[in-house]
Enzyme design. Sequence first.
Site, PDB file in Angstrom:
ATOM      1  N   THR A 115       3.276   4.257   0.188  1.00 48.82           N
ATOM      2  CA  THR A 115       3.265   5.646  -0.313  1.00 48.82           C
ATOM      3  C   THR A 115       1.967   5.819  -1.111  1.00 48.82           C
ATOM      4  OG1 THR A 115       4.660   4.986  -2.186  1.00 48.82           O
ATOM      5  CG2 THR A 115       5.750   6.030  -0.321  1.00 48.82           C
ATOM      6  N   LYS A 123       6.141  -2.801  -0.253  1.00 52.46           N
ATOM      7  CA  LYS A 123       5.403  -1.658  -0.779  1.00 52.46           C
ATOM      8  C   LYS A 123       5.884  -1.423  -2.208  1.00 52.46           C
ATOM      9  CE  LYS A 123       6.252   2.116  -1.213  1.00 52.46           C
ATOM     10  NZ  LYS A 123       6.845   2.988  -2.295  1.00 52.46           N
ATOM     11  N   THR A 134      10.876   1.618  -6.680  1.00 51.98           N
ATOM     12  CA  THR A 134      10.680   2.098  -5.328  1.00 51.98           C
ATOM     13  C   THR A 134       9.830   1.074  -4.703  1.00 51.98           C
ATOM     14  OG1 THR A 134      10.696   4.417  -5.784  1.00 51.98           O
ATOM     15  CG2 THR A 134       9.890   3.812  -3.671  1.00 51.98           C
ATOM     16  N   GLU A 193       0.468   2.213  -9.637  1.00 52.06           N
ATOM     17  CA  GLU A 193      -0.263   3.477  -9.561  1.00 52.06           C
ATOM     18  C   GLU A 193      -1.350   3.547 -10.633  1.00 52.06           C
ATOM     19  OE1 GLU A 193       3.010   6.389  -7.477  1.00 52.06           O
ATOM     20  OE2 GLU A 193       3.012   6.209  -9.642  1.00 52.06           O
ATOM     21  N   ASN A 234       0.847  10.956 -11.053  1.00 47.95           N
ATOM     22  CA  ASN A 234       2.235  11.358 -11.250  1.00 47.95           C
ATOM     23  C   ASN A 234       2.409  12.764 -11.793  1.00 47.95           C
ATOM     24  OD1 ASN A 234       4.010   9.180 -10.375  1.00 47.95           O
ATOM     25  ND2 ASN A 234       2.642   7.991 -11.685  1.00 47.95           N
ATOM     26  N   THR A 259       5.297  12.037  -5.450  1.00 45.10           N
ATOM     27  CA  THR A 259       5.539  10.806  -4.709  1.00 45.10           C
ATOM     28  C   THR A 259       6.997  10.747  -4.345  1.00 45.10           C
ATOM     29  OG1 THR A 259       5.850   9.653  -6.790  1.00 45.10           O
ATOM     30  CG2 THR A 259       3.702   9.484  -5.756  1.00 45.10           C
TER      31      THR A 259
END
Lengths: 389, 389
Positions: free
Chosen positions: B153, B175, B186, B262, B384, B389
Site C-alpha cells: 500500500t 507488507k 496492517t 510510513e 496520513n 490509506t
Amino acid sequence: MSWKTEKLYLTNIKGVKAAAVSCGLKEDNKLDLALIVLDKPAKATAMFTRNTVKAAPVIVSKKHLEKYGLVQAIIINSGQANACTGGRGIKDAEFMAEEVAKRVGIEKELVFVASTGKIGAYLEKEKIAYGIELAYKNLSENSGESIAEAIMTTDTFPKISGAKRGDAVISGVAKGAGMIHPNMATMLAFIGTNVKLGSEELKRVLKKSVDKSFHQISVDGCSSTNDTVLLFSTGEVLDKTFQKGLDMVAQDLAKMIARDGEGAKKLIEVIVEKARSLKEAKVIARSVVVSNLVKAAIAGGDDNWGRVLASIGQTEYSFDLNKIELYIGDHLVFAKNEPLGYNSQEVKNYLKGNEVRIRIILNEGRYSAISWGCDLTEEYVKINAYYRT
Amino acid sequence: MSWKTEKLYLTNIKGVKAAAVSCGLKEDNKLDLALIVLDKPAKATAMFTRNTVKAAPVIVSKKHLEKYGLVQAIIINSGQANACTGGRGIKDAEFMAEEVAKRVGIEKELVFVASTGKIGAYLEKEKIAYGIELAYKNLSENSGESIAEAIMTTDTFPKISGAKRGDAVISGVAKGAGMIHPNMATMLAFIGTNVKLGSEELKRVLKKSVDKSFHQISVDGCSSTNDTVLLFSTGEVLDKTFQKGLDMVAQDLAKMIARDGEGAKKLIEVIVEKARSLKEAKVIARSVVVSNLVKAAIAGGDDNWGRVLASIGQTEYSFDLNKIELYIGDHLVFAKNEPLGYNSQEVKNYLKGNEVRIRIILNEGRYSAISWGCDLTEEYVKINAYYRT
C-alpha cells in the site's frame, strides 16, 4: 447560584502575591521563573506523575507536602526539568526550596518546587538563585498573568482559568504542550481557592477533578517525569459546591493544554456514551485521542472514520459493531455495522474548523466519558525533532 | 549446518505458482491483486489481528482455515481493506474465495483471503473478479517477486525474505507501512515452506516466531483491522531446526516492515537486557519504539536520551534508576542514576546513520527482548493527513 467561569489570577485570591522573572534559563530574556507566596500557610494537596522516572522536584515537593500538608510558597522554573539528574538533582531541588524559604522566612517544607523543560541536564543553580532573589523583590498582587507565561515551554499561549460563585473563587494556571498523556504529562497546574476545605476533602476533590480533566487529555501519548497538579486553599470562604467549580477550572485548563499541543491546529473532543463502566468509557475515549492515525487524518481534514473504529478496537474492551453509532460533529457516519451514505463533503467542511467532536455511542451500558486531544501535524515532528524541549 | 538467509520466492517452493496483476483497485495501473496457487492442499495456520474491529477477509479466512486446516490458494488484494463493511463485506470476501475456488476447481474453504488498503469502503467486486481471472491465466513459477509488490500500500519497497538449509526452504512476503503496532498491524505476511510439520507444531512454531518478530514492531502505535500472518507447509522435507529458520525469516520481514514505516528514514532497534521476565523485557522494549518523542528525536538526530527513560518509565513495570545502563549505539549515556559526560557530538554523528540501536540494561533479572520501530518524520504526517490509506 452556580459557578461562573471567569479569568481569575492566583493573585486574585486574598493573601497571594506573585512574581515572574527572567533569569537566563530560557533564551531571549523570556520569563522562566515564577514565585508565588502566600501570607499564611495554606492547606494543600498535589498529584504527581505516575511515571517510574520521577524528576527531582516531584520527589522533593511530595516529601515537603507530606510533612505538614501545607504550602506557603511555590517556586517554578521552566527551561530545565531537573529530571534524570540523580542525587545532585535532589539537592538542587532542595536548594531551590531553601533559597525561597530563607527569603520568605519560613521552613523549607512549606515550599513547593516544580520544574519543566529539558530532561537530563543539571539545573543552573546560580541563575536560579539570582532569579529567586529578583522574584522575591518583585512580589506583587498584579503579576498573576505573567506566572502563566513564565512556566511555558513550547506552549504558544499562557493558560489561565478561574471560576467564581459569590465570594468563593478558584483560580488556576497550567502549562502543557508536549509529553502530554493520561496520567498527566509534562504538564504543570497550580490551582488555588479561598474556599475552606478539610485536608481529606482537598485530596478527594482534586482526584475527582483530575480524573475527568488532566487524566483525560493526550497530546502525544508520552507521559512525563515532572507532571504536577497542586491545589491549595486559603480557607476563607464556605462553599458546598466547590467540586463543581474545581471541575470547571480543571477541565478548562485541560482543554487549553490539549488545544495547545505541540504543533496542534485543532482541539479534538471525544465523547463516549453508553459504555458498560466508567473505566471502559474513559479508556475508549482516550484510545481515539492518542491514535496517530486519527490525529493525522483530522489534521488533513479527512473524514476517515475507519481509523476511529480501528483505534477503539485496539483497547482491551470488546464491543458489538452492530450496536455502535459513530458521529463526526453532528454527522452519523457509521451505524448497524455498515458505512453510511453520508455527505462526505459536509463532514470535510466540518473538519476544517478548529474544534472537532467525535461521538461514539456504544449502546452497551450507561456510562459516559470525555477526552481531549489535538491533531498531529508536521509541526509536531519539527518541534520534537529539531528543538529540544 | 545452520539456516542461511537467502532471497527466496514463494514460487521457489515446489508446487507453488503465483501471479500478480493490476485490476484497477490502485491508481496508475499498479499491481493490486496477487494469487498464489498450490498443486495440492498444504497444511496451514494463521494468526490474525486482535483488534475488536476485524475486517471481513480476516473473519472469512479464519472460518475457512478452521474447516480443514489446509490451504490451496491465497488471494490478496491491495487498495481496499474490506473492513468496517458489515454483512456485505463478508459476502464480498466470500465472493473472492468462490471466484478463485471455481477457477482452480477446489472447495472455497481451501482459499485464504486477505485485503489491505482503505477502510470503510465496499470492495469493487467487478474489478476483483476480472483480476482473479487474469491472475489465474497468468499463474507461473516465475512471478514470486511481483507478489510482494502487489500487496504493497504505502510501502516503498517489496518485502521478501527466505532461508535455506539443505533441501529445506522457507520463503515469505510481507507488507506493512502504516497502522503497524504490536499485535501485528496492517501488515500481511505469507510464509511458505517445504518442511514437513504437524498441524499443532505448525501453530506452535508460528506463534513462537511471531511473538519475537511481528509482535515486536511498531510504526505508529495503531493496530489494524486486517493483520494476518499465514504459514503453510507443503511437507516434502524433514528438518528438525525449522523454528530457527522461521525465526530468521519472520524477523527479517518484521525488520523490513519497521524500516519501511510510513515516512521513516531510520530503523530503530531497541534491546532490553536483564529484565525480571520476558514479558517485562518485551513491554519495555516496545514502550521505546512507540514513543512519538523518542521517534521524533531520532528523526532529528538529537541524542535526547531523557525521552528514552521517560518512555520506559511509562510502563506498568517499575525499575531502579540506580541500576539502569542506557546505551545509544556503543555510547553509554546514562548509568548510576546520573547523566554521563559522554561526547554528544559523537552520538549525534551515530544518529545520522539509517540504523539506530538503543540498549537498555535493567540489571534486574536475566531476560532479554528486542523490538523494532522507525523514526517519526514530517513525511509520516503528510502521508496520513493528506493521502488515504
